[in-house]
Enzyme design. Structure first.
Site, PDB file in Angstrom:
ATOM      1  N   CYS A 163       3.307 -57.023 -15.667  1.00 28.55           N
ATOM      2  CA  CYS A 163       3.963 -56.496 -14.469  1.00 28.55           C
ATOM      3  C   CYS A 163       3.293 -55.243 -13.919  1.00 28.55           C
ATOM      4  CB  CYS A 163       5.435 -56.242 -14.756  1.00 28.55           C
ATOM      5  SG  CYS A 163       6.277 -57.704 -15.387  1.00 28.55           S
ATOM      6  N   HIS A 303       9.555 -48.513 -10.971  1.00 25.03           N
ATOM      7  CA  HIS A 303       9.408 -49.866 -11.510  1.00 25.03           C
ATOM      8  C   HIS A 303      10.762 -50.564 -11.455  1.00 25.03           C
ATOM      9  CE1 HIS A 303       7.577 -53.094 -13.719  1.00 25.03           C
ATOM     10  NE2 HIS A 303       8.451 -52.984 -14.716  1.00 25.03           N
ATOM     11  N   GLU A 314      12.931 -45.421 -17.856  1.00 21.37           N
ATOM     12  CA  GLU A 314      12.206 -44.857 -16.722  1.00 21.37           C
ATOM     13  C   GLU A 314      12.889 -43.593 -16.208  1.00 21.37           C
ATOM     14  OE1 GLU A 314      10.003 -46.183 -12.555  1.00 21.37           O
ATOM     15  OE2 GLU A 314      11.484 -47.539 -13.455  1.00 21.37           O
ATOM     16  N   LYS A 335      12.793 -53.579  -5.800  1.00 19.60           N
ATOM     17  CA  LYS A 335      13.119 -54.823  -6.512  1.00 19.60           C
ATOM     18  C   LYS A 335      14.589 -55.199  -6.333  1.00 19.60           C
ATOM     19  CE  LYS A 335       9.622 -54.570 -10.202  1.00 19.60           C
ATOM     20  NZ  LYS A 335       9.010 -53.226  -9.965  1.00 19.60           N
ATOM     21  N   HIS A 340      11.826 -59.247  -8.858  1.00 22.92           N
ATOM     22  CA  HIS A 340      10.640 -58.779  -9.580  1.00 22.92           C
ATOM     23  C   HIS A 340       9.521 -59.814  -9.455  1.00 22.92           C
ATOM     24  CE1 HIS A 340       8.001 -56.951 -12.286  1.00 22.92           C
ATOM     25  NE2 HIS A 340       8.724 -56.923 -13.401  1.00 22.92           N
ATOM     26  N   PHE A 399       4.696 -55.907 -19.857  1.00 25.15           N
ATOM     27  CA  PHE A 399       4.766 -56.392 -21.230  1.00 25.15           C
ATOM     28  C   PHE A 399       3.467 -56.023 -21.953  1.00 25.15           C
ATOM     29  CE2 PHE A 399       7.985 -60.163 -20.867  1.00 25.15           C
ATOM     30  CZ  PHE A 399       8.993 -59.251 -20.581  1.00 25.15           C
TER      31      PHE A 399
END
Length: 413
Positions: A163, A303, A314, A335, A340, A399
Site C-alpha cells: 500500500c 494513510h 498513525e 480513503k 483503499h 504490508f
C-alpha cells in the site's frame, strides 16, 4: 545545487469517477464512492462492499485491439496517464524522449487475469491460456505500456511495495529527476483487484469492513466505530518536471515536491507497531529532506485506512512528530470516500494532495460521527475546509512494514 521538481499534471481514476473534475468535485463535497459489490456474486462473503469504478470503458483510453492485452490495472494506468498528460498540456517530442521516464507501480498486479486464466486452464487445458496472459499481468507493464504510448525512452521502472507503492513510485521518480537522469517523469500507482480471491483473502484476514448494510458509511477512518478498510480500485498519476523545464514551456504548476522519506517497521507483515515508530521515522525523514521544521507542515493526507489498529498507530505517530502542535495540524483521510486502492492509493492521494495545495481546499474525512479517545486530532470531519497550505505531507504504509512519505510545497516563482 539540487534540481527542483514540480507537479504539472494529475490524472485521477477512482470509485468517485474517471477524470479530475468529477473526482475533485466529489472529494470537496464529501461524496462516498462505496457500494455493493457487483463484479461478482458476494453473497457468501463476509464483506459484500467495495469502491468499484462505474462506467469505465477501456476503449476510451486504449485502442480496442489492445484492450485484451491489458489487465484492468494496466487499463486504469493508461487512462490516468492520459488524463494527466492532457492536464499538463504535455506531449513527448522525439528530441527529448530520452529525458522522459515512467515509474508506475502496483501492489498486486494482474490478479483478475490470473483468476480467469487459471479457471480456463482447469476447465479446458493449457491450450486455452491466452498468449497475452503474462504481458497482461506483470507489475511493470503499466510503465511499459505508458512508455510505449508516449515514446518515453528514459528511466522505466515499477514499484511493488503493497500500500506504499504509489508514494514510493512518485518519490523514486522525484529522486531520478533530482539527480539529473530525467527531466520529466510520469509516475504513480494503479490497482484493480476487486475479485473473488482478493476480497476473500482480505476477508480471511478480517481486514475488511463488514458494514454491508450501509456501504457509504463503511469507510470511517479515525472514527470509534471503524471496523476495517473498504477495498477500492483505480489509479493516480502525476507528471513530474524539473522546474526549469516546466517554466520554459509555460506549464501550470500545482505544487513542488520538497521532500521524500522511506522507512521500515521491521515489526510484522501486516500490523504496525502500536507506537507507530516506523511512521514517525518516515515522516521525520521526509520533513528533514524538505529542509524544514515539522512546525511548517499544515496539513496531512493520512494513510488512514479505517482499521482499528492502523489509525490509532498513525495518530500516535503524528503526535510524536508534531508534539504539542499535533492538534493544530489538519489531518484527513480521503480513503473515507474512495476506499483503499492498495498499490494505487499513494498515487491517487499524492495527486489529490497536489490539488489540495493548489486550490487551498482540504478534503474532509467523512463518516466522522463517534469520537475515539485514541484518535483525537483535527481530522477535518465531514465537510471540506478552505485553508491556505504552504507545506503538506502524504503518508503511505504497506504490508511488510514498508513506509513512504512525501512533502509537497506550494509553488513559488
Amino acid at each position: 545545487m539540487e534540481r527542483r521538481v514540480v507537479i504539472t499534471g494529475v490524472g485521477l481514476v477512482s470509485p468517485l469517477g474517471v477524470g479530475n473534475e468529477v473526482n475533485w468535485s466529489a472529494l470537496t463535497r464529501g461524496q462516498s464512492g462505496i457500494g455493493p459489490i457487483t463484479r461478482f456474486d458476494a453473497t457468501d462473503y463476509a464483506c459484500k462492499i467495495a469502491g468499484e469504478i462505474k462506467g469505465f470503458q477501456a476503449e476510451d483510453w486504449v485502442p480496442k485491439k489492445d484492450v485484451k492485452k491489458m489487465d484492468l490495472f494496466i487499463q486504469y494506468a493508461m487512462a490516468a496517464s492520459e488524463i494527466a498528460m492532457r492536464d499538463a498540456a504535455y506531449r513527448v517530442s522525439p528530441a527529448e524522449a530520452e529525458r522522459v521516464g515512467v515509474y508506475i507501480g502496483s501492489g498486486i498486479g494482474g490478479l483478475p487475469s490470473i483468476e480467469r486464466q487459471h479457471a480456463s486452464l482447469l476447465k479446458e487445458g493449457p491450450r486455452r491460456i491466452s498468449p497475452f496472459f503474462i504481458v497482461g499481468l506483470i507489475v511493470n507493464m503499466p510503465s511499459g505500456q505508458v512508455s510505449i504510448r508516449y515514446g518515453a525512452k528514459g528511466p522505466n521502472q515499477a514499484a511493488c511495495t503493497a500500500c506504499s507503492t504509489g508514494t514510493h513510485a512518485i518519490g523514486d521518480a522525484f529522486e531520478i529527476i533530482k539527480r539529473g537522469d530525467a527531466d520529466v517523469m510520469i509516475a504513480g500507482g494503479t490497482e484493480g483487484v476487486i475479485t473473488p480471491l482478493c476480497v476473500g483473502g482480505f476477508s480471511a484476514m478480517k481486514a475488511l469492513s463488514t458494514r454491508n448494510d450501509d456501504p457509504g458509511r463503511a469507510s470511517r477512518p479515525f472514527d470509534a466505530d471503524r471496523d476495517g478498510f473498504v477495498i477500492g480500485e483505480g489509479a493516480g498519476i502525476v507528471i513530474l518536471e524539473e522546474i526549469g523545464h516546466a517554466v520554459r514551456r509555460g506549464a501550470r504548476i500545482y505544487a513542488e515536491i520538497a521532500g521524500y522519506g522511506l522507512s521500515a517497521d521491521a515489526h510484522h507483515v501486516a500490523a504496525p507497531p502500536d507506537d507507530g515508530e516506523g511512521a514517525v521515522r518516515v515522516m521525520q525523514r521526509a520533513i528533514a529532506d524538505a529542509g524544514i521544521d515539522a512546525s511548517a507542515i499544515e496539513y496531512i493526507n493520512a494513510h488512514g485506512t479505517s482499521t482499528p489498529q492502523g489509525d490509532a498507530a498513525e495518530t500516535r505517530a503524528i503526535k510524536k512528530v508534531f508534539g504539542a502542535r499535533a492538534r493544530s495540524v489538519a489531518v484527513s483521510s480521503t480513503k473515507s470516500m474512495t476506499g483503499h486502492l492498495l498499490g494505487g492509493a499513494g498515487g491517487l492521494e499524492t495527486a489529490i494532495l497536489a490539488l489540495t495545495v493548489h486550490h487551498g481546499i482540504l478534503p474532509p474525512t467523512i463518516n466522522s460521527t463517534t469520537a475515539d479517545p485514541e484518535c483525537d486530532l483535527d481530522y477535518v470531519p465531514n465537510e471540506a475546509r478552505r485553508a491556505r497550505v504552504r507545506y503538506a505531507l502524504n503518508n503511505s504504509f504497506g504490508f511488510g512494514g514498508t513506509n513512504a512519505a512525501l512533502v509537497l510545497k506550494a509553488y513559488e516563482e
